[in-house]
Each structure stands twice: as C-alpha cells, then as structure tokens.
Design a protein around this motif. Sequence first.
Motif, PDB file in Angstrom:
ATOM      1  N   ASN A  19       0.823  -1.218   0.000  1.00 38.23           N
ATOM      2  CA  ASN A  19       0.000   0.000   0.000  1.00 38.23           C
ATOM      3  C   ASN A  19       0.855   1.266   0.000  1.00 38.23           C
ATOM      4  O   ASN A  19       0.585   2.225   0.715  1.00 38.23           O
ATOM      5  CB  ASN A  19      -0.963   0.016   1.192  1.00 38.23           C
ATOM      6  CG  ASN A  19      -2.036  -1.032   1.072  1.00 38.23           C
ATOM      7  OD1 ASN A  19      -2.596  -1.253  -0.011  1.00 38.23           O
ATOM      8  ND2 ASN A  19      -2.332  -1.712   2.167  1.00 38.23           N
ATOM      9  N   ARG A  20       1.875   1.237  -0.826  1.00 39.15           N
ATOM     10  CA  ARG A  20       2.776   2.389  -0.979  1.00 39.15           C
ATOM     11  C   ARG A  20       2.166   3.372  -1.973  1.00 39.15           C
ATOM     12  O   ARG A  20       1.610   2.970  -3.009  1.00 39.15           O
ATOM     13  CB  ARG A  20       4.133   1.913  -1.477  1.00 39.15           C
ATOM     14  CG  ARG A  20       5.172   2.993  -1.669  1.00 39.15           C
ATOM     15  CD  ARG A  20       5.771   3.440  -0.383  1.00 39.15           C
ATOM     16  NE  ARG A  20       6.932   4.323  -0.590  1.00 39.15           N
ATOM     17  CZ  ARG A  20       7.507   5.008   0.371  1.00 39.15           C
ATOM     18  NH1 ARG A  20       7.061   4.918   1.599  1.00 39.15           N
ATOM     19  NH2 ARG A  20       8.544   5.782   0.111  1.00 39.15           N
ATOM     20  N   THR A  21       2.276   4.660  -1.686  1.00 32.08           N
ATOM     21  CA  THR A  21       1.693   5.684  -2.558  1.00 32.08           C
ATOM     22  C   THR A  21       2.636   6.034  -3.700  1.00 32.08           C
ATOM     23  O   THR A  21       3.843   6.217  -3.490  1.00 32.08           O
ATOM     24  CB  THR A  21       1.366   6.955  -1.751  1.00 32.08           C
ATOM     25  OG1 THR A  21       0.392   6.646  -0.754  1.00 32.08           O
ATOM     26  CG2 THR A  21       0.813   8.049  -2.657  1.00 32.08           C
ATOM     27  N   LEU A  22       2.068   6.119  -4.909  1.00 31.46           N
ATOM     28  CA  LEU A  22       2.791   6.635  -6.074  1.00 31.46           C
ATOM     29  C   LEU A  22       2.016   7.846  -6.579  1.00 31.46           C
ATOM     30  O   LEU A  22       0.826   7.738  -6.906  1.00 31.46           O
ATOM     31  CB  LEU A  22       2.891   5.566  -7.168  1.00 31.46           C
ATOM     32  CG  LEU A  22       3.685   5.954  -8.423  1.00 31.46           C
ATOM     33  CD1 LEU A  22       5.132   6.262  -8.074  1.00 31.46           C
ATOM     34  CD2 LEU A  22       3.617   4.846  -9.471  1.00 31.46           C
ATOM     35  N   LYS A  23       2.668   8.982  -6.621  1.00 33.16           N
ATOM     36  CA  LYS A  23       2.011  10.231  -6.998  1.00 33.16           C
ATOM     37  C   LYS A  23       1.481  10.172  -8.430  1.00 33.16           C
ATOM     38  O   LYS A  23       1.952   9.399  -9.267  1.00 33.16           O
ATOM     39  CB  LYS A  23       3.004  11.391  -6.869  1.00 33.16           C
ATOM     40  CG  LYS A  23       3.465  11.672  -5.451  1.00 33.16           C
ATOM     41  CD  LYS A  23       2.349  12.214  -4.588  1.00 33.16           C
ATOM     42  CE  LYS A  23       2.836  12.639  -3.220  1.00 33.16           C
ATOM     43  NZ  LYS A  23       1.730  13.156  -2.363  1.00 33.16           N
ATOM     44  N   GLY A  24       0.477  11.020  -8.698  1.00 34.22           N
ATOM     45  CA  GLY A  24      -0.076  11.105 -10.033  1.00 34.22           C
ATOM     46  C   GLY A  24       0.991  11.400 -11.073  1.00 34.22           C
ATOM     47  O   GLY A  24       1.840  12.260 -10.857  1.00 34.22           O
ATOM     48  N   LYS A  25       0.957  10.648 -12.173  1.00 35.15           N
ATOM     49  CA  LYS A  25       1.925  10.767 -13.266  1.00 35.15           C
ATOM     50  C   LYS A  25       3.360  10.420 -12.831  1.00 35.15           C
ATOM     51  O   LYS A  25       4.313  10.720 -13.562  1.00 35.15           O
ATOM     52  CB  LYS A  25       1.900  12.178 -13.881  1.00 35.15           C
ATOM     53  CG  LYS A  25       0.542  12.584 -14.447  1.00 35.15           C
ATOM     54  CD  LYS A  25       0.103  11.707 -15.600  1.00 35.15           C
ATOM     55  CE  LYS A  25      -1.202  12.175 -16.218  1.00 35.15           C
ATOM     56  NZ  LYS A  25      -1.666  11.314 -17.315  1.00 35.15           N
ATOM     57  N   GLY A  26       3.492   9.784 -11.691  1.00 31.59           N
ATOM     58  CA  GLY A  26       4.825   9.454 -11.195  1.00 31.59           C
ATOM     59  C   GLY A  26       5.330   8.125 -11.738  1.00 31.59           C
ATOM     60  O   GLY A  26       4.557   7.251 -12.142  1.00 31.59           O
ATOM     61  N   THR A  27       6.650   7.970 -11.747  1.00 30.02           N
ATOM     62  CA  THR A  27       7.304   6.730 -12.172  1.00 30.02           C
ATOM     63  C   THR A  27       8.411   6.390 -11.178  1.00 30.02           C
ATOM     64  O   THR A  27       9.186   7.259 -10.786  1.00 30.02           O
ATOM     65  CB  THR A  27       7.905   6.865 -13.581  1.00 30.02           C
ATOM     66  OG1 THR A  27       6.859   7.131 -14.519  1.00 30.02           O
ATOM     67  CG2 THR A  27       8.623   5.580 -13.994  1.00 30.02           C
ATOM     68  N   LEU A  28       8.475   5.124 -10.803  1.00 29.32           N
ATOM     69  CA  LEU A  28       9.516   4.621  -9.914  1.00 29.32           C
ATOM     70  C   LEU A  28      10.338   3.595 -10.671  1.00 29.32           C
ATOM     71  O   LEU A  28       9.785   2.664 -11.265  1.00 29.32           O
ATOM     72  CB  LEU A  28       8.886   3.972  -8.673  1.00 29.32           C
ATOM     73  CG  LEU A  28       9.847   3.240  -7.726  1.00 29.32           C
ATOM     74  CD1 LEU A  28      10.798   4.228  -7.056  1.00 29.32           C
ATOM     75  CD2 LEU A  28       9.060   2.456  -6.679  1.00 29.32           C
ATOM     76  N   ILE A  29      11.661   3.761 -10.657  1.00 29.11           N
ATOM     77  CA  ILE A  29      12.565   2.819 -11.329  1.00 29.11           C
ATOM     78  C   ILE A  29      13.540   2.272 -10.295  1.00 29.11           C
ATOM     79  O   ILE A  29      14.213   3.038  -9.603  1.00 29.11           O
ATOM     80  CB  ILE A  29      13.338   3.494 -12.478  1.00 29.11           C
ATOM     81  CG1 ILE A  29      12.362   4.025 -13.538  1.00 29.11           C
ATOM     82  CG2 ILE A  29      14.322   2.510 -13.108  1.00 29.11           C
ATOM     83  CD1 ILE A  29      13.038   4.830 -14.634  1.00 29.11           C
ATOM     84  N   ILE A  30      13.600   0.946 -10.184  1.00 29.37           N
ATOM     85  CA  ILE A  30      14.546   0.280  -9.286  1.00 29.37           C
ATOM     86  C   ILE A  30      15.353  -0.691 -10.140  1.00 29.37           C
ATOM     87  O   ILE A  30      14.806  -1.659 -10.680  1.00 29.37           O
ATOM     88  CB  ILE A  30      13.825  -0.487  -8.163  1.00 29.37           C
ATOM     89  CG1 ILE A  30      12.790   0.398  -7.456  1.00 29.37           C
ATOM     90  CG2 ILE A  30      14.833  -1.030  -7.158  1.00 29.37           C
ATOM     91  CD1 ILE A  30      11.907  -0.362  -6.480  1.00 29.37           C
ATOM     92  N   ASP A  31      16.646  -0.426 -10.280  1.00 28.21           N
ATOM     93  CA  ASP A  31      17.468  -1.314 -11.109  1.00 28.21           C
ATOM     94  C   ASP A  31      18.630  -1.870 -10.290  1.00 28.21           C
ATOM     95  O   ASP A  31      18.700  -1.671  -9.071  1.00 28.21           O
ATOM     96  CB  ASP A  31      17.959  -0.602 -12.369  1.00 28.21           C
ATOM     97  CG  ASP A  31      18.799   0.623 -12.072  1.00 28.21           C
ATOM     98  OD1 ASP A  31      19.069   0.904 -10.882  1.00 28.21           O
ATOM     99  OD2 ASP A  31      19.203   1.311 -13.019  1.00 28.21           O
ATOM    100  N   ASP A  32      19.518  -2.577 -10.944  1.00 26.57           N
ATOM    101  CA  ASP A  32      20.652  -3.239 -10.282  1.00 26.57           C
ATOM    102  C   ASP A  32      20.198  -4.227  -9.220  1.00 26.57           C
ATOM    103  O   ASP A  32      20.900  -4.452  -8.227  1.00 26.57           O
ATOM    104  CB  ASP A  32      21.613  -2.218  -9.658  1.00 26.57           C
ATOM    105  CG  ASP A  32      22.531  -1.591 -10.689  1.00 26.57           C
ATOM    106  OD1 ASP A  32      22.751  -2.223 -11.736  1.00 26.57           O
ATOM    107  OD2 ASP A  32      23.021  -0.478 -10.455  1.00 26.57           O
ATOM    108  N   LEU A  33      19.024  -4.817  -9.404  1.00 28.57           N
ATOM    109  CA  LEU A  33      18.496  -5.754  -8.419  1.00 28.57           C
ATOM    110  C   LEU A  33      19.068  -7.157  -8.621  1.00 28.57           C
ATOM    111  O   LEU A  33      19.546  -7.503  -9.697  1.00 28.57           O
ATOM    112  CB  LEU A  33      16.974  -5.823  -8.507  1.00 28.57           C
ATOM    113  CG  LEU A  33      16.202  -4.595  -8.016  1.00 28.57           C
ATOM    114  CD1 LEU A  33      14.709  -4.751  -8.331  1.00 28.57           C
ATOM    115  CD2 LEU A  33      16.402  -4.381  -6.522  1.00 28.57           C
ATOM    116  N   CYS A  34      18.984  -7.938  -7.562  1.00 27.65           N
ATOM    117  CA  CYS A  34      19.313  -9.359  -7.633  1.00 27.65           C
ATOM    118  C   CYS A  34      18.406 -10.060  -6.620  1.00 27.65           C
ATOM    119  O   CYS A  34      18.786 -10.258  -5.466  1.00 27.65           O
ATOM    120  CB  CYS A  34      20.780  -9.608  -7.340  1.00 27.65           C
ATOM    121  SG  CYS A  34      21.227 -11.358  -7.331  1.00 27.65           S
TER     122      CYS A  34
END
Length: 203
Positions: free
Chosen positions: A59-74
């Motif tokens: 239930n994490r909020t993401l703002k309107g028109k927002g984008t979240l990028i998480i890279d370098d994951l393993c």
Amino acid sequence: MKNEQIKQLVYPLISTTSNISYTVPTGKYTVVKSIIISNGSSADLTYSLNIGGTYIASNRTLKGKGTLIIDDLCIPLLPAQTIVTQASTGSCVMYISGVEKDYIKSNYPYTTINAVTTTSLTAIPGRTSDMMIKSIIIHNVSTNTVAEVTVLMPWTFIPQKSLNPKETLIIPNINALLPSIYDLSYRATNNVYVTIILEKVVQ
C-alpha cells in the motif's frame, strides 16, 4: 549464455485485487533484475508488490503521473515461487524484468533469508563457506515510523536507520564478502520485514 533467457516477467496493467502476476516455471529459477512502476493517472494511487516473499511495497503511494525505477536488483526465485501484485486503480503499470535459468539444486548459487525483526539482535544461520552479500531489503509494513533499524556484518553496516510508514530501504548490488567466520545480524525497534540475499563464492 546457454540455458539463460532474459524475460519481461510482469507487464503491463496491474489488477486492483491481489494477483499472482508471475510464477517461476518448473525446472527454472529466476533472478529479478529491474522494476518500473508508473502511474498513468493524475491522481495518486497505492500499490503492493511481493517478490517470492520479499516485500518491496505494501500500500505504498505513487504520486499522479509518477514513475519509480529500481534497477541493479538481484532477487532470486526458486521454481514455483511467485510475484504478487496489486494496485488501488487500473492506471498502475508495472514492468518487471529478469533472467530465467535452468535450476539444478546442487548448482544453485543463492541463499535468500526472509525474516521479521525483533528488538534483539538476530543472526542469520551459520555457514560453512564464504558468501557475497548481494542485496538487503528492509520494509516497514506498519503505518508507524520505525525509530531504529540496525544491520551489523559483524561491524556496523546500517546504523540506527529510521524508516517512515510503508517505507522500503533497498540496498542493491552490495557485493560485499561475508566470510564464514563472521555473522550478519539485524534488529529494529518495531517489527519490520528484512530480506538478505547471499551468493556462493566460487573459488
């Protein structure tokens, strides 16, 4: 690389009910490499994401028109493990990419520890060989602030970090050696979910 396939694991629109968006095929294991979450609406939304028992968001909020990028994951997943997603509206888009490889138990390089912290230091299980620390992910599922999260390996690594409500701390691509004679331990002032991903050291 032979028997390795790069795949888009989750795409694109996310259901408003909790849903298994991906299951690791029989005879394969998967390593999640990147996550992109986008809100196509001008209104805020909330989303949840659980990758094989690793809490990325609840239930994490993401703002309107927002984008979240998480890279370098393993984030490795064993056969039949799942990625579970949910969003509050139909405007949430997720692109989760990774690599599928043939699963041979004796050759599987990863150890994933999913646990809930207590106020006392808890050490990960003992090991007979050296490991590389690949990632640490700590998620506060509560609506209250966690005043202190500490991780030692065995000396201070994360010193008394505060986590806001629903906040997730992702430390990717650590690649720190954890010799078998050393402990990695953790604690928090409130219960939080912690994931520690280790990889075998090949000499």
